[in-house]
Design a protein around this motif. Sequence first.
Motif, PDB file in Angstrom:
ATOM      1  N   TYR A   1       0.843  -1.330   0.073  1.00 27.49           N
ATOM      2  CA  TYR A   1      -0.037   0.005   0.024  1.00 27.49           C
ATOM      3  C   TYR A   1       0.828   1.339  -0.003  1.00 27.49           C
ATOM      4  N   CYS A   2       2.020   1.288   0.365  1.00 31.02           N
ATOM      5  CA  CYS A   2       2.719   2.332   0.696  1.00 31.02           C
ATOM      6  C   CYS A   2       4.034   2.682  -0.287  1.00 31.02           C
ATOM      7  N   SER A   3       4.691   1.793  -0.737  1.00 29.38           N
ATOM      8  CA  SER A   3       5.730   1.644  -1.653  1.00 29.38           C
ATOM      9  C   SER A   3       5.348   2.206  -3.053  1.00 29.38           C
ATOM     10  N   PRO A   4       4.064   1.963  -3.500  1.00 29.98           N
ATOM     11  CA  PRO A   4       3.883   2.592  -4.833  1.00 29.98           C
ATOM     12  C   PRO A   4       4.280   4.217  -4.980  1.00 29.98           C
ATOM     13  N   CYS A   5       3.911   4.902  -3.805  1.00 26.24           N
ATOM     14  CA  CYS A   5       4.080   6.157  -3.870  1.00 26.24           C
ATOM     15  C   CYS A   5       5.317   6.604  -3.224  1.00 26.24           C
ATOM     16  N   HIS A   6       5.530   6.239  -1.908  1.00 26.95           N
ATOM     17  CA  HIS A   6       6.635   6.412  -1.053  1.00 26.95           C
ATOM     18  C   HIS A   6       8.045   5.775  -1.663  1.00 26.95           C
ATOM     19  N   GLN A   7       7.808   4.824  -2.473  1.00 28.36           N
ATOM     20  CA  GLN A   7       9.105   3.855  -2.965  1.00 28.36           C
ATOM     21  C   GLN A   7       9.400   2.859  -1.972  1.00 28.36           C
TER      22      GLN A   7
ATOM     23  N   ASN B   1      -3.548   9.180  12.213  1.00 25.71           N
ATOM     24  CA  ASN B   1      -4.750   9.936  11.509  1.00 25.71           C
ATOM     25  C   ASN B   1      -4.461   9.975  10.015  1.00 25.71           C
ATOM     26  N   ILE B   2      -3.409  10.377   9.845  1.00 25.64           N
ATOM     27  CA  ILE B   2      -3.067  10.522   8.352  1.00 25.64           C
ATOM     28  C   ILE B   2      -3.292   9.277   7.404  1.00 25.64           C
ATOM     29  N   VAL B   3      -2.825   8.188   7.932  1.00 31.19           N
ATOM     30  CA  VAL B   3      -3.125   6.776   7.569  1.00 31.19           C
ATOM     31  C   VAL B   3      -4.375   6.863   7.528  1.00 31.19           C
ATOM     32  N   LEU B   4      -5.401   6.903   8.460  1.00 32.61           N
ATOM     33  CA  LEU B   4      -6.768   6.552   8.099  1.00 32.61           C
ATOM     34  C   LEU B   4      -7.403   7.551   7.462  1.00 32.61           C
ATOM     35  N   GLN B   5      -7.208   8.728   7.713  1.00 33.38           N
ATOM     36  CA  GLN B   5      -8.162   9.889   6.907  1.00 33.38           C
ATOM     37  C   GLN B   5      -7.543  10.442   5.633  1.00 33.38           C
ATOM     38  N   GLY B   6      -6.235  10.056   5.412  1.00 31.82           N
ATOM     39  CA  GLY B   6      -5.490  10.532   4.353  1.00 31.82           C
ATOM     40  C   GLY B   6      -4.872  12.217   4.517  1.00 31.82           C
ATOM     41  N   LEU B   7      -4.508  12.632   3.527  1.00 28.44           N
ATOM     42  CA  LEU B   7      -3.823  14.024   3.725  1.00 28.44           C
ATOM     43  C   LEU B   7      -3.964  14.753   2.324  1.00 28.44           C
ATOM     44  N   GLU B   8      -4.370  15.906   2.496  1.00 33.24           N
ATOM     45  CA  GLU B   8      -4.463  16.738   1.199  1.00 33.24           C
ATOM     46  C   GLU B   8      -3.935  18.192   1.417  1.00 33.24           C
TER      47      GLU B   8
ATOM     48  N   ALA C   1      -6.765   7.787   2.037  1.00 33.18           N
ATOM     49  CA  ALA C   1      -7.127   7.304   3.236  1.00 33.18           C
ATOM     50  C   ALA C   1      -7.076   5.899   3.234  1.00 33.18           C
ATOM     51  N   HIS C   2      -6.597   5.215   4.280  1.00 26.18           N
ATOM     52  CA  HIS C   2      -6.407   3.656   4.289  1.00 26.18           C
ATOM     53  C   HIS C   2      -7.311   3.067   5.490  1.00 26.18           C
ATOM     54  N   GLN C   3      -8.389   3.692   5.676  1.00 23.59           N
ATOM     55  CA  GLN C   3      -9.132   3.267   6.960  1.00 23.59           C
ATOM     56  C   GLN C   3      -9.501   1.704   6.816  1.00 23.59           C
ATOM     57  N   PHE C   4      -9.427   1.554   5.651  1.00 25.89           N
ATOM     58  CA  PHE C   4      -9.786  -0.333   5.314  1.00 25.89           C
ATOM     59  C   PHE C   4      -8.921  -1.252   5.927  1.00 25.89           C
ATOM     60  N   LEU C   5      -7.651  -0.746   6.260  1.00 30.12           N
ATOM     61  CA  LEU C   5      -6.591  -1.527   6.956  1.00 30.12           C
ATOM     62  C   LEU C   5      -6.973  -1.724   8.263  1.00 30.12           C
ATOM     63  N   THR C   6      -6.820  -2.790   8.834  1.00 32.23           N
ATOM     64  CA  THR C   6      -7.017  -3.226  10.290  1.00 32.23           C
ATOM     65  C   THR C   6      -6.117  -2.383  11.174  1.00 32.23           C
ATOM     66  N   ASN C   7      -6.543  -2.345  12.380  1.00 32.58           N
ATOM     67  CA  ASN C   7      -5.709  -1.591  13.576  1.00 32.58           C
ATOM     68  C   ASN C   7      -4.241  -2.362  13.618  1.00 32.58           C
ATOM     69  N   GLU C   8      -4.365  -3.734  13.210  1.00 29.75           N
ATOM     70  CA  GLU C   8      -3.118  -4.296  13.390  1.00 29.75           C
ATOM     71  C   GLU C   8      -2.175  -4.166  12.342  1.00 29.75           C
ATOM     72  N   GLN C   9      -2.862  -3.995  11.054  1.00 31.12           N
ATOM     73  CA  GLN C   9      -1.875  -3.768  10.002  1.00 31.12           C
ATOM     74  C   GLN C   9      -1.415  -2.215   9.964  1.00 31.12           C
ATOM     75  N   ILE C  10      -2.342  -1.398  10.324  1.00 31.96           N
ATOM     76  CA  ILE C  10      -1.675   0.113  10.481  1.00 31.96           C
ATOM     77  C   ILE C  10      -0.620   0.003  11.680  1.00 31.96           C
ATOM     78  N   SER C  11      -0.899  -0.439  12.618  1.00 31.76           N
ATOM     79  CA  SER C  11       0.229  -0.705  13.719  1.00 31.76           C
ATOM     80  C   SER C  11       1.557  -1.239  13.298  1.00 31.76           C
ATOM     81  N   GLU C  12       1.316  -2.243  12.615  1.00 37.57           N
ATOM     82  CA  GLU C  12       2.597  -2.921  12.011  1.00 37.57           C
ATOM     83  C   GLU C  12       3.381  -2.158  10.957  1.00 37.57           C
ATOM     84  N   VAL C  13       2.539  -1.411  10.003  1.00 37.60           N
ATOM     85  CA  VAL C  13       3.167  -0.495   8.903  1.00 37.60           C
ATOM     86  C   VAL C  13       3.836   0.571   9.377  1.00 37.60           C
ATOM     87  N   LEU C  14       3.126   1.029  10.404  1.00 37.55           N
ATOM     88  CA  LEU C  14       3.790   2.319  11.009  1.00 37.55           C
ATOM     89  C   LEU C  14       4.836   1.997  11.869  1.00 37.55           C
TER      90      LEU C  14
END
Length: 133
Positions: free
Chosen positions: A35-41, A69-76, A92-105
């Motif tokens: 989910y992140c590397s396509p933009c952030h490389q 908050n940025i992951v859940l709501q996006g940023l513009e 926004a990536h609110q579709f990710l689970t709390n665990e997935q967001i925890s792990e990726v961050l």
Amino acid sequence: MDEQKLVANIRNPQPEEDNQDKGQLPEGKKVYNTYCSPCHQRDGNGATGRIPGLRQTDWVTGNKDKLINIVLQGLEGEIEVNGEPYDNIMPAHQFLTNEQISEVLTFIRQNFENNASAVSKEEVANVRAKISK
């Protein structure tokens, strides 16, 4: 014939036994790569002038709630990261689970030359609850 026996797995692979990466790729990196590397490389450097990098920036290593908050709501809108202006949209990536967001961050905060504390799934759940009120 003996050589063929040694390479029999090439014709008849055993997905579990032959998986060279089994147990080696942390969940956070899997989520990042998807989910992140396509933009952030893959290297976390972003794209100059378009997508900010994730290396040694307060946006990543600073306030966890802000990052969650940025992951859940996006940023513009226009932001500044390490002295460089960026004006793009992060979905926004609110579709990710709390665990997935925890792990990726946690992965991001502890890689790309960052050395920040982990993000727990409880911290993600707390921010998610505040947003939904």
